[in-house]
Design a protein around this motif. Structure first.
Motif, PDB file in Angstrom:
ATOM      1  N   SER A  77       0.865  -1.386  -0.033  1.00 37.54           N
ATOM      2  CA  SER A  77       0.117   0.052   0.019  1.00 37.54           C
ATOM      3  C   SER A  77       0.724   1.253  -0.047  1.00 37.54           C
ATOM      4  CB  SER A  77      -0.908  -0.199   1.284  1.00 37.54           C
ATOM      5  OG  SER A  77      -0.321   0.322   2.335  1.00 37.54           O
ATOM      6  N   THR A  78       2.228   1.003   0.246  1.00 42.62           N
ATOM      7  CA  THR A  78       2.935   2.064   0.383  1.00 42.62           C
ATOM      8  C   THR A  78       4.035   2.111  -0.852  1.00 42.62           C
ATOM      9  OG1 THR A  78       4.902   1.199   1.524  1.00 42.62           O
ATOM     10  CG2 THR A  78       3.052   2.072   2.977  1.00 42.62           C
ATOM     11  N   HIS A  79       3.608   1.081  -1.791  1.00 38.26           N
ATOM     12  CA  HIS A  79       4.630   1.032  -2.819  1.00 38.26           C
ATOM     13  C   HIS A  79       6.013   0.785  -2.562  1.00 38.26           C
ATOM     14  CE1 HIS A  79       1.279   2.554  -5.134  1.00 38.26           C
ATOM     15  NE2 HIS A  79       1.341   3.481  -4.586  1.00 38.26           N
ATOM     16  N   GLY A  80       6.243  -0.048  -1.343  1.00 39.67           N
ATOM     17  CA  GLY A  80       7.526  -0.506  -0.782  1.00 39.67           C
ATOM     18  C   GLY A  80       8.328   0.482   0.049  1.00 39.67           C
ATOM     19  N   GLU A  81       7.901   1.423   0.179  1.00 47.84           N
ATOM     20  CA  GLU A  81       8.558   2.646   1.052  1.00 47.84           C
ATOM     21  C   GLU A  81       8.734   2.342   2.512  1.00 47.84           C
ATOM     22  OE1 GLU A  81       7.883   7.506   2.343  1.00 47.84           O
ATOM     23  OE2 GLU A  81       6.017   6.400   1.752  1.00 47.84           O
TER      24      GLU A  81
ATOM     25  N   ILE B 200       7.378   7.891   8.701  1.00 46.75           N
ATOM     26  CA  ILE B 200       6.957   7.047   7.559  1.00 46.75           C
ATOM     27  C   ILE B 200       6.069   6.061   7.892  1.00 46.75           C
ATOM     28  CG2 ILE B 200       7.931   5.449   6.042  1.00 46.75           C
ATOM     29  CD1 ILE B 200      10.197   7.081   5.372  1.00 46.75           C
ATOM     30  N   ILE B 201       6.458   5.326   9.220  1.00 46.22           N
ATOM     31  CA  ILE B 201       5.820   4.198   9.897  1.00 46.22           C
ATOM     32  C   ILE B 201       4.178   4.717  10.405  1.00 46.22           C
ATOM     33  CG2 ILE B 201       5.524   2.724  11.806  1.00 46.22           C
ATOM     34  CD1 ILE B 201       8.817   2.807  11.792  1.00 46.22           C
ATOM     35  N   PHE B 202       4.166   6.047  10.854  1.00 47.10           N
ATOM     36  CA  PHE B 202       2.952   6.414  11.264  1.00 47.10           C
ATOM     37  C   PHE B 202       2.177   6.633   9.990  1.00 47.10           C
ATOM     38  CE2 PHE B 202       0.121  10.238  11.668  1.00 47.10           C
ATOM     39  CZ  PHE B 202      -0.377   9.729  12.910  1.00 47.10           C
ATOM     40  N   LYS B 203       2.627   7.515   8.961  1.00 49.16           N
ATOM     41  CA  LYS B 203       1.589   7.625   7.945  1.00 49.16           C
ATOM     42  C   LYS B 203       1.268   6.280   6.985  1.00 49.16           C
ATOM     43  CE  LYS B 203       2.221  10.210   3.265  1.00 49.16           C
ATOM     44  NZ  LYS B 203       2.097   9.166   2.313  1.00 49.16           N
TER      45      LYS B 203
END
Length: 335
Positions: A261-265, A317-320
């Motif tokens: 869902s984050t495109h691997g981010e 990043i984790i939170f988002k």
């Protein structure tokens, strides 16, 4: 040890009247406070016999995840929510910020205070400690500070000079309730995965709030302020990453769905952290044990801290990723 206690006292004094603190922030920091108090008893005094019941239980049994027992814990917490609010009602509560991002939940509370009351049969004399655990923490912290300052007068002289602090800005919290079946609507693995993401989400927000809100209000930051920011961000991030790594290992398809869902981010950021920061953060976190030859204070004064910039970026990043994946604000209330 002294600076752990003094920095905690200063922090609680500054934020206790802020609306976000009791709703969202207090529980992660209660865990850290109990950890520190317990270690003072164990490593400095030499016994844990006099540790207040609630603090001891908090230290030993309240964790971000249970190895092999997460499904049981989740069902226990969900049952408490249903028993308290009913089955066919909006029985899960969430805290949203002004941007309608989820920053906390009653699920996290269930993982701390409410669960604490059900860990084992509580003796009558122990019950007040459960309901007034924050007072127990404050009492213990103050008592240890007074002992140390009486023994080492120079500490009292130094602590009398304190940095300034601008009152935290007003922060609107939006309260949202939903029925549990709207969120936990999959199989057991999927439901436990979401439950654990909610716990991590609130921990991440606590780190963001400390680094972006609390820290920015300090005037002429001093040694104690610097120490506090480093100490507690290291403790929190170590726990957050441990929990994420556990999810990646044991909830493979669910974690892949989150990462996709984050495109691997998320995976890219996590791999970078593991390569450059993991060992150092874990090393600093382990200095919570005061019987070590080298404690956190030693690392701090010798300027062996880790740069928090990358760690805080990973936390955002984790939170988002989790917040957008769960998308609580888009789940309709039922009643």
């Amino acid at each position: 040890m002294y600076f752990d206690l003094v920095s905690l006292k200063r922090f609680f004094k500054r934020v206790k009247d802020n609306i976000v603190f009791p709703a969202v922030i207090t529980y992660p920091f209660m865990r850290d406070s109990c950890l520190i108090i317990y270690q003072v008893h164990k490593d400095i005094i030499g016994t844990t016999d006099e540790v207040p019941f609630a603090i001891k239980e908090f230290r030993n049994k309240i964790k971000l995840f249970e190895k092999g027992g997460n499904e049981k814990v989740f069902k226990e917490i969900l049952k408490q929510q249903i028993d308290e609010f009913g089955f066919e009602t909006d029985n899960l509560g969430f805290y949203l910020n002004e941007n309608r991002q989820t920053i906390g939940s009653t699920i996290y509370v269930g993982n701390t205070l409410r669960r604490l009351q059900n860990l084992r049969e509580i003796k009558e004399e122990d019950k007040p400690e459960i309901y007034y655990v924050s007072q127990e923490i404050g009492s213990q912290v103050q008592a240890f500070i007074e002992v140390l300052e009486n023994e080492i007068p120079m500490l009292q002289k130094n602590s009398a000079i304190e940095s300034g602090f601008n009152e935290l800005e007003a922060f609107e919290i939006i309260y949202k309730d939903i029925n549990h079946t709207r969120l936990f609507n999959g199989n057991d693995l999927n439901n436990v995965f979401k439950y654990r993401l909610l716990i991590i989400l609130q921990e991440c927000f606590a780190v963001m709030w400390i680094s972006e809100n609390y820290d920015s209000r300090i005037i002429d930051r001093d040694f104690v302020d610097e120490y506090f920011i480093q100490r507690f961000i290291n403790i929190r991030m170590d726990s957050i990453i441990d929990s994420l790594i556990n999810l990646k290992k044991f909830y493979i398809s669910q974690f892949d769905e989150l990462d996709n869902s984050t495109h691997g981010e998320l995976s890219i950021a996590l791999e970078d952290y593991m390569l450059h920061s993991f060992e150092k953060v874990a090393e600093l976190r382990n200095t919570i044990h005061y019987d070590d030859v080298k404690n956190f204070y030693d690392y701090f004064i010798e300027d062996e801290m880790i740069d928090l910039t990358g760690i805080l970026n990973l936390n955002r990043i984790i939170f988002k990723c989790i917040e957008e994946f769960l998308s609580i604000s888009n789940i309709p209330s039922q009643y």
